[in-house]
Design a protein around this motif. Sequence first.
Motif, PDB file in Angstrom:
ATOM      1  N   MET A 195       0.848  -1.183   0.000  1.00  0.00           N
ATOM      2  CA  MET A 195       0.000   0.000   0.000  1.00  0.00           C
ATOM      3  C   MET A 195       0.891   1.243   0.000  1.00  0.00           C
ATOM      4  SD  MET A 195      -2.818   0.906   2.845  1.00  0.00           S
ATOM      5  CE  MET A 195      -4.026   2.111   2.460  1.00  0.00           C
ATOM      6  N   PRO A 196       0.675   2.168  -0.927  1.00  0.00           N
ATOM      7  CA  PRO A 196       1.499   3.375  -0.979  1.00  0.00           C
ATOM      8  C   PRO A 196       1.321   4.223   0.266  1.00  0.00           C
ATOM      9  CG  PRO A 196       0.067   3.206  -2.923  1.00  0.00           C
ATOM     10  CD  PRO A 196      -0.302   2.109  -1.991  1.00  0.00           C
ATOM     11  N   GLY A 197       2.392   4.970   0.589  1.00  0.00           N
ATOM     12  CA  GLY A 197       2.345   5.866   1.733  1.00  0.00           C
ATOM     13  C   GLY A 197       1.610   7.151   1.392  1.00  0.00           C
ATOM     14  N   ASP A 198       1.458   7.969   2.389  1.00  0.00           N
ATOM     15  CA  ASP A 198       0.706   9.211   2.252  1.00  0.00           C
ATOM     16  C   ASP A 198       1.540  10.346   2.831  1.00  0.00           C
ATOM     17  OD1 ASP A 198      -1.332  11.087   3.961  1.00  0.00           O
ATOM     18  OD2 ASP A 198      -2.205  10.483   2.036  1.00  0.00           O
ATOM     19  N   ILE A 199       1.658  11.440   2.084  1.00  0.00           N
ATOM     20  CA  ILE A 199       2.461  12.587   2.519  1.00  0.00           C
ATOM     21  C   ILE A 199       1.963  13.144   3.846  1.00  0.00           C
ATOM     22  CG2 ILE A 199       2.973  15.005   1.949  1.00  0.00           C
ATOM     23  CD1 ILE A 199       4.760  12.999   0.513  1.00  0.00           C
ATOM     24  N   VAL A 200       0.655  13.244   4.019  1.00  0.00           N
ATOM     25  CA  VAL A 200       0.096  13.770   5.270  1.00  0.00           C
ATOM     26  C   VAL A 200       0.464  12.854   6.431  1.00  0.00           C
ATOM     27  CG1 VAL A 200      -2.040  14.342   6.490  1.00  0.00           C
ATOM     28  CG2 VAL A 200      -1.767  14.990   4.088  1.00  0.00           C
ATOM     29  N   GLU A 201       0.378  11.562   6.197  1.00  0.00           N
ATOM     30  CA  GLU A 201       0.746  10.585   7.225  1.00  0.00           C
ATOM     31  C   GLU A 201       2.236  10.708   7.566  1.00  0.00           C
ATOM     32  OE1 GLU A 201      -0.360   7.428   9.808  1.00  0.00           O
ATOM     33  OE2 GLU A 201      -1.653   8.548   8.456  1.00  0.00           O
ATOM     34  N   LEU A 202       3.072  10.829   6.530  1.00  0.00           N
ATOM     35  CA  LEU A 202       4.512  10.984   6.757  1.00  0.00           C
ATOM     36  C   LEU A 202       4.788  12.251   7.555  1.00  0.00           C
ATOM     37  CD1 LEU A 202       7.473  10.233   6.369  1.00  0.00           C
ATOM     38  CD2 LEU A 202       7.371  11.349   4.118  1.00  0.00           C
ATOM     39  N   ALA A 203       4.167  13.370   7.187  1.00  0.00           N
ATOM     40  CA  ALA A 203       4.363  14.627   7.908  1.00  0.00           C
ATOM     41  C   ALA A 203       3.944  14.487   9.374  1.00  0.00           C
ATOM     42  CB  ALA A 203       3.588  15.754   7.231  1.00  0.00           C
ATOM     43  N   GLY A 204       2.875  13.749   9.624  1.00  0.00           N
ATOM     44  CA  GLY A 204       2.437  13.507  11.001  1.00  0.00           C
ATOM     45  C   GLY A 204       3.454  12.710  11.792  1.00  0.00           C
ATOM     46  N   HIS A 205       4.023  11.678  11.163  1.00  0.00           N
ATOM     47  CA  HIS A 205       5.065  10.886  11.830  1.00  0.00           C
ATOM     48  C   HIS A 205       6.282  11.742  12.134  1.00  0.00           C
ATOM     49  CE1 HIS A 205       3.585   6.745  11.863  1.00  0.00           C
ATOM     50  NE2 HIS A 205       3.099   6.931  10.638  1.00  0.00           N
ATOM     51  N   ILE A 206       6.700  12.561  11.167  1.00  0.00           N
ATOM     52  CA  ILE A 206       7.862  13.425  11.378  1.00  0.00           C
ATOM     53  C   ILE A 206       7.611  14.385  12.533  1.00  0.00           C
ATOM     54  CG2 ILE A 206       9.201  15.320  10.355  1.00  0.00           C
ATOM     55  CD1 ILE A 206       9.040  13.751   7.672  1.00  0.00           C
ATOM     56  N   ALA A 207       6.448  15.012  12.554  1.00  0.00           N
ATOM     57  CA  ALA A 207       6.116  15.950  13.633  1.00  0.00           C
ATOM     58  C   ALA A 207       6.136  15.255  14.992  1.00  0.00           C
ATOM     59  CB  ALA A 207       4.753  16.586  13.373  1.00  0.00           C
ATOM     60  N   ALA A 208       5.577  14.051  15.053  1.00  0.00           N
ATOM     61  CA  ALA A 208       5.537  13.318  16.318  1.00  0.00           C
ATOM     62  C   ALA A 208       6.946  12.935  16.785  1.00  0.00           C
ATOM     63  CB  ALA A 208       4.657  12.073  16.177  1.00  0.00           C
ATOM     64  N   VAL A 209       7.790  12.486  15.872  1.00  0.00           N
ATOM     65  CA  VAL A 209       9.161  12.124  16.240  1.00  0.00           C
ATOM     66  C   VAL A 209       9.927  13.372  16.682  1.00  0.00           C
ATOM     67  CG1 VAL A 209      11.371  11.280  15.322  1.00  0.00           C
ATOM     68  CG2 VAL A 209       9.264  10.015  14.857  1.00  0.00           C
ATOM     69  N   ARG A 210       9.752  14.472  15.966  1.00  0.00           N
ATOM     70  CA  ARG A 210      10.432  15.717  16.349  1.00  0.00           C
ATOM     71  C   ARG A 210       9.993  16.177  17.736  1.00  0.00           C
ATOM     72  NH1 ARG A 210      13.093  19.091  12.661  1.00  0.00           N
ATOM     73  NH2 ARG A 210      12.360  20.827  13.910  1.00  0.00           N
ATOM     74  N   ALA A 211       8.738  15.904  18.100  1.00  0.00           N
ATOM     75  CA  ALA A 211       8.212  16.287  19.420  1.00  0.00           C
ATOM     76  C   ALA A 211       8.609  15.298  20.513  1.00  0.00           C
ATOM     77  CB  ALA A 211       6.689  16.413  19.350  1.00  0.00           C
ATOM     78  N   GLY A 212       9.297  14.223  20.130  1.00  0.00           N
ATOM     79  CA  GLY A 212       9.711  13.217  21.104  1.00  0.00           C
ATOM     80  C   GLY A 212       8.609  12.258  21.484  1.00  0.00           C
ATOM     81  N   GLU A 213       7.525  12.241  20.712  1.00  0.00           N
ATOM     82  CA  GLU A 213       6.377  11.404  21.043  1.00  0.00           C
ATOM     83  C   GLU A 213       6.123  10.299  20.022  1.00  0.00           C
ATOM     84  OE1 GLU A 213       3.330  14.350  21.117  1.00  0.00           O
ATOM     85  OE2 GLU A 213       4.139  15.326  22.894  1.00  0.00           O
ATOM     86  N   GLY A 214       6.801  10.346  18.877  1.00  0.00           N
ATOM     87  CA  GLY A 214       6.520   9.420  17.787  1.00  0.00           C
ATOM     88  C   GLY A 214       7.346   8.159  17.827  1.00  0.00           C
ATOM     89  N   ASP A 215       7.060   7.306  16.888  1.00  0.00           N
ATOM     90  CA  ASP A 215       7.757   6.037  16.726  1.00  0.00           C
ATOM     91  C   ASP A 215       8.680   6.161  15.508  1.00  0.00           C
ATOM     92  OD1 ASP A 215       8.595   3.453  16.202  1.00  0.00           O
ATOM     93  OD2 ASP A 215       6.583   2.588  16.172  1.00  0.00           O
ATOM     94  N   PRO A 216       9.998   6.265  15.716  1.00  0.00           N
ATOM     95  CA  PRO A 216      10.915   6.418  14.592  1.00  0.00           C
ATOM     96  C   PRO A 216      10.830   5.277  13.573  1.00  0.00           C
ATOM     97  CG  PRO A 216      12.051   6.864  16.654  1.00  0.00           C
ATOM     98  CD  PRO A 216      10.690   6.322  17.000  1.00  0.00           C
TER      99      PRO A 216
END
Length: 142
Positions: free
Chosen positions: A1-22
């Motif tokens: 299944m192809p990825g989604d830019i909005v989903e990727l941006a959300g992951h990046i924001a969460a990781v930058r905030a120290g809350e995401g899953d790298p």
Amino acid sequence: MPGDIVELAGHIAAVRAGEGDPIAMIGEFRRTAVLVPVSEGRFMSAEYGGIRWLYAFTDQEALARFALVRGAAPDEAWEYLAMLGARLLDVLVPQMDGPAGVAMDVADEDGSMMFPPMKGIVPDEVALDGGRNGGRGMGWLY
């Protein structure tokens, strides 16, 4: 299944905030088509800290912001290719001379992300913590 830019941006924001899953962020990057600028028939990149960083962007607006920072005129066209993040990491990075990674949305102070040449991101044989680059480990980045 192809990825989604909005989903990727959300992951990046969460990781930058120290809350995401790298790991999830890297997976989403691998599944998502990103824009890779080309200049004079070569993928645009820069060297920093002994690593060659290939530029990638989430969308045309992020690429345009980068072009402006680089001194391009607002109406200047930039050539780019759209490709999956996995192709960048698994095909282009190993073709580089020396350690290489991907610099994502580098003109966006709050939205940029680096994908360094480490195991789990790039193929093991070209990772800094294994293979041809000497096994220096993650501590080398800090």
